[in-house]
Motif scaffolding. Sequence first.
Motif, PDB file in Angstrom:
ATOM      1  N   ILE A 117     -12.559   3.301   1.571  1.00  0.00           N
ATOM      2  CA  ILE A 117     -12.289   2.750   2.762  1.00  0.00           C
ATOM      3  C   ILE A 117     -13.375   1.827   3.102  1.00  0.00           C
ATOM      4  CG2 ILE A 117     -11.889   3.114   5.228  1.00  0.00           C
ATOM      5  CD1 ILE A 117     -10.538   5.567   4.297  1.00  0.00           C
ATOM      6  N   ASP A 121     -13.441  -4.030   2.732  1.00  0.00           N
ATOM      7  CA  ASP A 121     -13.509  -5.353   3.151  1.00  0.00           C
ATOM      8  C   ASP A 121     -14.551  -6.225   2.388  1.00  0.00           C
ATOM      9  OD1 ASP A 121     -15.630  -3.741   3.989  1.00  0.00           O
ATOM     10  OD2 ASP A 121     -15.721  -4.754   6.148  1.00  0.00           O
ATOM     11  N   ALA A 136      -6.115  -1.004  -1.110  1.00  0.00           N
ATOM     12  CA  ALA A 136      -5.293  -1.002   0.015  1.00  0.00           C
ATOM     13  C   ALA A 136      -4.127  -0.147  -0.125  1.00  0.00           C
ATOM     14  CB  ALA A 136      -4.984  -2.404   0.802  1.00  0.00           C
ATOM     15  N   LEU A 139      -4.611   3.637  -0.922  1.00  0.00           N
ATOM     16  CA  LEU A 139      -5.002   4.250   0.272  1.00  0.00           C
ATOM     17  C   LEU A 139      -3.905   4.560   1.329  1.00  0.00           C
ATOM     18  CD1 LEU A 139      -8.399   2.405   1.472  1.00  0.00           C
ATOM     19  CD2 LEU A 139      -8.191   4.637   0.512  1.00  0.00           C
ATOM     20  N   GLN A 140      -3.052   3.792   1.323  1.00  0.00           N
ATOM     21  CA  GLN A 140      -1.919   4.072   2.028  1.00  0.00           C
ATOM     22  C   GLN A 140      -0.895   5.190   1.379  1.00  0.00           C
ATOM     23  OE1 GLN A 140       0.515   0.441   2.836  1.00  0.00           O
ATOM     24  NE2 GLN A 140      -1.284  -0.642   2.463  1.00  0.00           N
ATOM     25  N   VAL A 160     -14.484   4.484   8.926  1.00  0.00           N
ATOM     26  CA  VAL A 160     -12.949   4.690   8.435  1.00  0.00           C
ATOM     27  C   VAL A 160     -12.036   3.680   9.561  1.00  0.00           C
ATOM     28  CG1 VAL A 160     -10.823   6.171   8.509  1.00  0.00           C
ATOM     29  CG2 VAL A 160     -13.144   7.133   7.718  1.00  0.00           C
ATOM     30  N   LEU A 164     -11.009   0.204   8.136  1.00  0.00           N
ATOM     31  CA  LEU A 164      -9.548  -0.063   7.850  1.00  0.00           C
ATOM     32  C   LEU A 164      -9.171  -1.414   9.029  1.00  0.00           C
ATOM     33  CD1 LEU A 164      -8.285   3.362   8.190  1.00  0.00           C
ATOM     34  CD2 LEU A 164      -7.787   2.112   6.371  1.00  0.00           C
ATOM     35  N   ALA A 167     -10.300  -4.325   7.002  1.00  0.00           N
ATOM     36  CA  ALA A 167      -9.236  -4.490   5.990  1.00  0.00           C
ATOM     37  C   ALA A 167      -7.916  -5.101   6.518  1.00  0.00           C
ATOM     38  CB  ALA A 167      -9.060  -3.310   5.241  1.00  0.00           C
ATOM     39  N   HIS A 168      -7.321  -4.662   7.542  1.00  0.00           N
ATOM     40  CA  HIS A 168      -6.276  -5.053   8.022  1.00  0.00           C
ATOM     41  C   HIS A 168      -6.275  -6.489   8.714  1.00  0.00           C
ATOM     42  CE1 HIS A 168      -2.807  -5.468  10.878  1.00  0.00           C
ATOM     43  NE2 HIS A 168      -3.737  -5.866  12.026  1.00  0.00           N
ATOM     44  N   LEU A 188      -2.401  -0.844   7.324  1.00  0.00           N
ATOM     45  CA  LEU A 188      -3.759  -0.519   7.531  1.00  0.00           C
ATOM     46  C   LEU A 188      -4.154  -0.321   9.174  1.00  0.00           C
ATOM     47  CD1 LEU A 188      -5.397  -2.892   4.860  1.00  0.00           C
ATOM     48  CD2 LEU A 188      -4.851  -0.301   4.693  1.00  0.00           C
ATOM     49  N   MET A 191      -3.056   3.164  10.066  1.00  0.00           N
ATOM     50  CA  MET A 191      -4.014   4.006   9.513  1.00  0.00           C
ATOM     51  C   MET A 191      -5.209   4.027  10.531  1.00  0.00           C
ATOM     52  SD  MET A 191      -3.935   3.513   5.379  1.00  0.00           S
ATOM     53  CE  MET A 191      -5.199   4.875   5.109  1.00  0.00           C
ATOM     54  N   ALA A 192      -5.690   2.992  10.961  1.00  0.00           N
ATOM     55  CA  ALA A 192      -6.954   2.918  11.669  1.00  0.00           C
ATOM     56  C   ALA A 192      -6.487   3.708  13.105  1.00  0.00           C
ATOM     57  CB  ALA A 192      -7.256   1.595  11.891  1.00  0.00           C
TER      58      ALA A 192
END
Length: 305
Positions: A117, A121, A136, A139-140, A160, A164, A167-168, A188, A191-192
């Motif tokens: 995580i 990025d 990505a 992780l999902q 985290v 996330l 990355a999103h 993502l 998830m965050a």
Amino acid sequence: RVEMTSATSCFLTAESQQQLSRSSGRRWTFCFRVHLSVHLSASMRAPVCAALLLWVLSDAAARRFSEEQMAAIRQRIRSMFYHAYNSYLNNAFPYDELRPLTCDGQDTWGSFSLTLIDALDTLLVLGNRTEFQRVASLLQDTVDFDIDVNASVFETNIRVVGGLLSAHLLAGRAGMELEPGWPCSGPLLRMAQDAARKLLPAFETPTGMPYGTVNLMHGVSPTETPVTCTAGVGTFILEFAALSRLTGDPTFENAARRALTALWKTRSDIGLVTLTLSSSTRNTKAVRAQILFCSIFHPSSQNVF
């Protein structure tokens, strides 16, 4: 490292400056820590701060790199990153971190493949769109925040939730298929949001300043210490506010703002906040504070690493 006990000792002697100048050709790190007395008069604050700012800016302006040097530095950074990243994948995944001496993994921050995580990025910054997409998706499928684990509220937020969110927001540049309504929708981002929601029980204190640790399944332990640090209180606004603006749920931003406001009220007569404080009392006052200035590279050094 030079440690001062008074704002009147904020400058290196000429002899020390000459010694540092002779360190050309090798890496050095200089950390300048100043402990400001709570008795420092208001009239001294402005000139001291101005002098320190000018010193930092003049030092930065002295650094110049050619295009060839910059290209070499970029390549070395890339090599260093992949040395660490591939070592983690080969020896430590799916644990949080690599133990470099034993070449195995360990869970240190919550048991959710934290290094992946944290690095997501960075993969895109380095231009690796294929690996970004792979990680990505991985992780999902593998990360679950509904676990009986005690996690650092501060570290989980910056690594985290922050990782996330970054990355999103970068997913489109990585060539990933975006959901309708992006950037206010996406896996993502969800998830965050899930991770941040697990941290919210830590903010349920008399002051609004969070506890340092929370169990992701059961909330805050009755025996959890109320002692926390400045960063563990005042830095949530970046991730939590971004999360609220993207999801439309004001809960996260409100919690972060309440904590930040409570921290601001603890500052001393000269406007400084303490290094550590209690999340359970409203009577916390700053008794000691630090200003830290770091100059990582010597201006004349050729070996910046």
